[in-house]
Scaffold this active site. Sequence first.
Site, mmCIF file in Angstrom:
data_model
loop_
_atom_site.group_PDB
_atom_site.id
_atom_site.type_symbol
_atom_site.label_atom_id
_atom_site.label_comp_id
_atom_site.label_asym_id
_atom_site.label_seq_id
_atom_site.Cartn_x
_atom_site.Cartn_y
_atom_site.Cartn_z
ATOM 1 N N CYS A 1 0.863 -1.181 0.000
ATOM 2 C CA CYS A 1 0.000 0.000 0.000
ATOM 3 C C CYS A 1 0.898 1.229 0.000
ATOM 4 O O CYS A 1 1.734 1.375 0.902
ATOM 5 C CB CYS A 1 -0.897 -0.014 1.232
ATOM 6 S SG CYS A 1 -1.925 1.466 1.448
ATOM 7 N N CYS B 1 -0.526 3.729 -7.011
ATOM 8 C CA CYS B 1 -1.433 3.159 -6.008
ATOM 9 C C CYS B 1 -1.617 1.696 -6.372
ATOM 10 O O CYS B 1 -1.868 1.373 -7.546
ATOM 11 C CB CYS B 1 -2.768 3.896 -5.999
ATOM 12 S SG CYS B 1 -4.043 3.112 -4.968
#
Length: 261
Positions: free
Chosen positions: A70, A177
């Site tokens: 992440c 992302c």
Amino acid sequence: MKIALMDSGIGLLAAAVAVRTLRPDADLVLSSDPDSMPWGPRTPEDVRWLALAACEAAAAHRPDALIIACNTASVHALPAVRARLEPAIPVIGTVPAIKPAAAAGGPVAIWATPATTGSPYQRGLIREFAQGVEVTEVPCPGLADAVQWADEEGIDRAVAAAAALTPRDVRTVVLGCTHYELVAERIQAAVRRPGAAPPALLGSAGAVAAQALRRIGERPPARPDARGSLTVLLSGRTETLPPAALTYAEGRSLQAVSHVG
């Protein structure tokens, strides 16, 4: 071999598949926190504590390494997680692939969440690794959430909006992302220009998987018939992959080639 991965949501699927490709025998622990999503609007302190909780839930399964799959958590929580878990468990963070993108030559576009776009963290990576290369930071509001919930119309709208902000001559699009890697083909189709070669897309899944295996060290090779287990933790609860995860090839692949942990 057991490798844990942590993310706010299903963005960890791409890195999990990358690990499984390199080591089919690896037992995987996927720890996410859908109860507290989205993380983007939260303060850095909130993200740090949420990431620590998700990492500690994974650490309870005693993995050989833990991947923070992440970007947001890596920015705000990586030092805290390492302080809590290392040296017992090596912790690997996720960094946008700006360095290899710049090395291939520009222009480069970086698709990222609005919170990351223009942030001191991302600007620092650009200064360090992309000196002399034309770089455009492209905010992608709503894209990670749409991917998380498999909102097809939301994905199409967010991808189209980001593509409209992407210069026509870019050679590489960095996926800043982890959720975006699940819709990479749709992103590439949106930024491809008629009569031109499609831009390369660079994510982080393969790099973090390889780094995790390096941190673990040499192990006997996997047997040809090896099949690792899959343990899914949703906000600390042992569950199965959520329905949205199974709308993506990565989620279906993990379910098909794993046995339940």
